[in-house]
Scaffold this active site. Structure first.
Site, mmCIF file in Angstrom:
data_model
loop_
_atom_site.group_PDB
_atom_site.id
_atom_site.type_symbol
_atom_site.label_atom_id
_atom_site.label_comp_id
_atom_site.label_asym_id
_atom_site.label_seq_id
_atom_site.Cartn_x
_atom_site.Cartn_y
_atom_site.Cartn_z
ATOM 1 N N LYS A 125 0.801 -1.215 0.000
ATOM 2 C CA LYS A 125 0.000 0.000 0.000
ATOM 3 C C LYS A 125 0.841 1.275 0.000
ATOM 4 C CE LYS A 125 -3.924 -1.729 -0.580
ATOM 5 N NZ LYS A 125 -4.485 -1.511 -1.936
ATOM 6 N N THR A 171 -10.536 -7.958 11.713
ATOM 7 C CA THR A 171 -9.114 -8.226 11.510
ATOM 8 C C THR A 171 -8.302 -7.046 12.007
ATOM 9 O OG1 THR A 171 -7.418 -8.536 9.838
ATOM 10 C CG2 THR A 171 -9.403 -7.413 9.125
ATOM 11 N N MET A 189 -28.457 -35.394 -32.703
ATOM 12 C CA MET A 189 -28.256 -36.780 -33.078
ATOM 13 C C MET A 189 -28.905 -36.953 -34.452
ATOM 14 S SD MET A 189 -27.352 -36.602 -30.019
ATOM 15 C CE MET A 189 -26.621 -37.882 -29.063
ATOM 16 N N THR A 206 -5.445 -6.546 10.604
ATOM 17 C CA THR A 206 -4.535 -6.289 9.485
ATOM 18 C C THR A 206 -4.977 -5.119 8.620
ATOM 19 O OG1 THR A 206 -3.941 -8.621 9.462
ATOM 20 C CG2 THR A 206 -3.457 -7.368 7.462
ATOM 21 N N VAL A 253 -3.747 -13.184 5.622
ATOM 22 C CA VAL A 253 -2.530 -12.377 5.681
ATOM 23 C C VAL A 253 -1.725 -12.810 6.904
ATOM 24 C CG1 VAL A 253 -1.538 -10.066 5.732
ATOM 25 C CG2 VAL A 253 -3.723 -10.450 4.567
ATOM 26 N N SER A 254 -2.181 -12.408 8.084
ATOM 27 C CA SER A 254 -1.346 -12.605 9.282
ATOM 28 C C SER A 254 -1.159 -14.072 9.646
ATOM 29 C CB SER A 254 -1.941 -11.831 10.466
ATOM 30 O OG SER A 254 -3.291 -12.180 10.651
ATOM 31 N N CYS A 282 -19.340 -43.991 -23.752
ATOM 32 C CA CYS A 282 -19.881 -43.199 -24.870
ATOM 33 C C CYS A 282 -20.127 -41.764 -24.429
ATOM 34 C CB CYS A 282 -21.186 -43.814 -25.381
ATOM 35 S SG CYS A 282 -21.027 -45.544 -25.872
HETATM 36 N N1 3NM Z 1 -8.804 -7.369 2.763
HETATM 37 P P1 3NM Z 1 -5.849 -11.227 8.181
HETATM 38 S S1 3NM Z 1 -9.522 -7.882 5.134
HETATM 39 C C1 3NM Z 1 -6.350 -7.690 2.790
HETATM 40 O O1 3NM Z 1 -12.089 -6.906 3.925
HETATM 41 C C2 3NM Z 1 -7.657 -7.709 3.447
HETATM 42 O O2 3NM Z 1 -11.384 -6.880 1.882
HETATM 43 C C3 3NM Z 1 -9.863 -7.396 3.547
HETATM 44 O O3 3NM Z 1 -5.916 -10.050 7.111
HETATM 45 C C4 3NM Z 1 -11.222 -7.030 3.094
HETATM 46 O O4 3NM Z 1 -5.848 -12.505 7.429
HETATM 47 C C5 3NM Z 1 -7.885 -8.040 4.776
HETATM 48 O O5 3NM Z 1 -4.528 -10.989 8.848
HETATM 49 C C6 3NM Z 1 -6.855 -8.432 5.773
HETATM 50 O O6 3NM Z 1 -7.012 -11.055 9.085
HETATM 51 C C7 3NM Z 1 -6.996 -9.823 6.287
HETATM 52 MG MG MG Z 2 -7.623 -2.316 -2.819
#
Ligand code: 3NM
Ligand code: MG
Length: 524
Positions: A48, A141, A290, A143, A207-208, A451
């Protein structure tokens, strides 16, 4: 020509992160390599804040790793980066480029994945030619920050979305994964509890659960284990060449499923299977006809996408219709499939097959070992009625038999059995053989599955054309075998198996082929 890219398999989908979650001393490249070793099936590079130069450097490094495992690499958002390094495609969020525009830039041969929040997004993605869908987050999440007001879908939300996706012809065939807060201890329940009667998740994106792990390889293997068990995946099986054939099979099945191809398959086939073959062609997305009257052969074969000639329940008038149809097909470049039913059972059938082989250039010959042996003039392979004997001498002898007929006729030879073999010898004399270990004994308990396999092969050949007869043969066999495997669970006996099998011709999805395929190459 079909794209020869690694097959798309969402089973264990790693999305990268290069931030503070990485364990000390580990790079993105280290973690991706470990994930590939652990069995990740798809990688997405997600950056990002990286500058474009560094982004491209990292994409190149990951692409080299992914190529070694025949796993596709997708790039998050940045179509320019994907094209610059010739990655396998992109993944787009709803705030990224319009998928239709993205497809126009990417061309048809790159994978396009789209995150969708609802059916409106999903239909738009399907219209744009997306190859798979990702749901928005199922759970909270750490993440990625959710937008204000966004609520994770939860298990029920994902299940509801799968139900709706299954109801729409546009989205029915698209593989789907989910993401957000997933790890080895909850994905089993997620896969199980979101599955509907008609559609299930094809995998999970994390991801994590991988990127943040000190032992990313073990973490991936553990995830893979759970997903494999829950989705009944075939163990990683295929080598690169076989993967590409499976990939073409899946992509062609998708064209049939979505109505982007509807090949007219002209059959001259036997009374026993005529109606079944027509229904099988329809179910898989083809258009059967056929027709046997010699007077209409010119017109009928002339508009067909492929021709299937089957020598069961033979008569002289049919033979002359077959010769006419075959000549028309040859003259117009329409692929021709021969099903030499019971070729060695009677002199009449064998003589007819020999006449057909000398007058018509066949692209594919599909038969059991006994039939192939009869055509190849090989002694010692048992032939009882129209049922096959197995080849004595195991795999080596089976391959030699299929290759011998391929060499003698120039056709692709698809030899059915407990393991199916597809062989061809190219104009340059190069031999290619793949073995398909899929299937079930139940396919031998009802009449006409051989067949019907020729019908499926004919449907695929009608889409892929003469140049890709080898891929078409594998695709037809694989579709029959995987449909059979899925139908077993619903069978109480031969007839309920048959009903389930024909339903599976309609329901088996491209992702099912990729995930179930037990296809081997380099066996000769
Ligand atoms: N996209 P983790 S949630 C990259 O909601 C991503 O579209 C998301 O991370 C969405 O596996 C996400 O660590 C992160 O929870 C997911
Ligand atoms: Mg995007």
């Amino acid at each position: 020509t079909p794209a020869t890219r690694p097959p798309l398999n969402l089973a264990v989908y790693l999305v990268t992160d290069s931030g503070s979650m990485l364990p000390e001393g580990k790079s993105v490249e280290d973690q991706v390599k470990a994930a590939l070793e652990g069995g990740a099936t798809l990688i997405q590079l997600r950056e990002k804040s990286l500058d474009t130069g560094a982004f491209i450097t990292r994409a190149r490094a990951l692409l080299t790793l992914c190529r070694a495992y025949n796993v596709p690499l997708l790039i998050n958002d940045r179509i320019d980066v994907a094209l610059a390094v010739d990655a396998d495609g992109v993944h787009l969020g709803q705030d990224d480029m319009d998928p239709k525009l993205a497809r126009a830039i990417l061309g048809p041969n790159k994978y396009l994945g789209v995150t969708v929040h609802n059916m409106h997004d999903a239909e738009r993605a399907a219209d744009a030619g997306a190859d798979y869908l990702g749901t928005c987050a199922i759970f909270d999440t750490q993440t990625k920050k959710h937008k204000p007001g966004f609520e994770p879908l939860g298990v029920e939300g994902v299940k509801a979305m799968l139900t709706k996706l299954a109801e729409h012809h546009k989205t029915r065939a698209l593989p789907v994964c989910t993401i957000g807060g997933l790890h080895a201890s909850n994905v089993g329940a997620v896969l199980k509890d979101t599955a509907t009667k008609t559609k299930k998740l094809d995998g999970v994106a994390v991801v994590s659960a991988i990127m943040a792990q000190k032992d990313a390889r073990a973490a991936t293997a553990q995830l893979k284990d759970v997903v494999e068990r829950e989705l009944a995946l075939a163990p990683v099986y295929a080598t690169r060449e076989a993967c590409q054939v499976v990939s073409v099979a899946a992509e062609t099945l998708r064209k049939l499923r979505e109505g982007k191809a509807s090949p007219l398959v002209h059959h001259i086939t036997n009374f026993v299977v005529m109606n079944d073959n027509a229904n099988a062609a329809l179910a898989v997305g083809g258009s059967p006809v056929m027709a046997h009257a010699e007077n209409e052969m010119e017109a009928m074969t002339g508009i067909a996408s492929s021709l299937v000639l089957n020598v069961g329940t033979l008569s002289d008038t049919w033979i002359s219709a077959m010769l006419t149809a075959g000549r028309v097909a040859n003259a117009r470049g329409i692929p021709v499939v021969l099903d030499p039913v019971g070729a060695g059972a009677t002199p009449y059938r064998l003589a007819t097959c020999r006449t057909l082989l000398s007058e018509i250039k066949f692209d594919i010959i599909k038969g059991n070992a006994g039939e192939i042996a009869a055509l190849a003039n090989v002694q010692g392979v048992e032939q009882r009625g129209v049922d096959s004997g197995e080849v004595a001498g195991g795999e080596k002898a089976s391959v030699a038999l299929a290759v011998a007929l391929a060499k003698a006729t120039g056709a692709v030879v698809a030899m059915s059995g407990a393991t199916d073999y597809v062989a061809r010898v190219t104009a340059e004399g190069k031999t290619q053989v793949v073995a398909v270990d899929n299937g079930t004994q139940w396919l031998g308990k009802i009449t006409g599955t051989g067949c019907t396999t020729a019908t499926l092969v004919g449907c695929f050949a009608g889409v892929l054309g003469k140049a890709n007869a080898f891929e078409a043969a594998v695709a037809g066999i694989l579709t029959m075998c995987v449909a059979g495997e899925k139908a077993v669970a619903l069978a109480k006996g031969p007839m309920s198996f048959k009903v389930a099998l024909f339903d599976e011709f309609f329901n088996v999805m491209p992702a099912d082929l990729v995930q179930a395929a037990k296809v081997r190459d380099r066996i000769q």
